[in-house]
Design a protein around this motif. Structure first.
Motif, PDB file in Angstrom:
ATOM      1  N   LEU A   5       0.859  -1.179   0.000  1.00 61.57           N
ATOM      2  CA  LEU A   5       0.000   0.000   0.000  1.00 61.57           C
ATOM      3  C   LEU A   5       0.894   1.228   0.000  1.00 61.57           C
ATOM      4  O   LEU A   5       1.912   1.268   0.690  1.00 61.57           O
ATOM      5  CB  LEU A   5      -0.899   0.021   1.240  1.00 61.57           C
ATOM      6  N   ASP A  57      -3.841   1.587  -3.393  1.00 54.76           N
ATOM      7  CA  ASP A  57      -3.519   0.160  -3.516  1.00 54.76           C
ATOM      8  C   ASP A  57      -2.384  -0.014  -4.518  1.00 54.76           C
ATOM      9  O   ASP A  57      -1.850   0.958  -5.068  1.00 54.76           O
ATOM     10  CB  ASP A  57      -4.766  -0.656  -3.877  1.00 54.76           C
ATOM     11  N   LEU A  63      -7.773   4.141  -1.814  1.00 51.18           N
ATOM     12  CA  LEU A  63      -8.480   3.334  -0.822  1.00 51.18           C
ATOM     13  C   LEU A  63      -9.101   4.212   0.254  1.00 51.18           C
ATOM     14  O   LEU A  63     -10.224   3.978   0.674  1.00 51.18           O
ATOM     15  CB  LEU A  63      -7.540   2.318  -0.171  1.00 51.18           C
TER      16      LEU A  63
END
Length: 78
Positions: A5, A57, A63
């Protein structure tokens, strides 16, 4: 396979630090966090500069931004 991430933030951003801490506590090593200054790239600054902190992501899809929200993570990381 390790999930990666990307966290876009700015130096000395208290909200960014809080989100990072909450994210690390929640993930407990299940994903790698890669931190970048949102101002490193013009496209990041234009798109996310006013929304930091931002979590993307591996495909660069947003996200979450602002406060930590576990429901915004992929199901395997919730």
């Amino acid at each position: 396979m390790t999930v990666t991430l990307t966290v876009l933030a700015r130096p000395d951003c208290e909200l960014c630090e809080h989100l990072g801490f909450a994210l690390q506590q929640h993930l407990q090593g299940r994903a790698e966090l890669v931190w970048h200054d949102v101002d490193e790239r013009d496209d990041w600054r234009r798109r996310y500069g006013l929304k930091i902190p931002v979590v993307l992501d591996a495909n660069g899809l947003l996200l979450m931004s602002g406060a930590f929200d576990a429901t915004r993570l992929p199901p395997a990381l919730r």
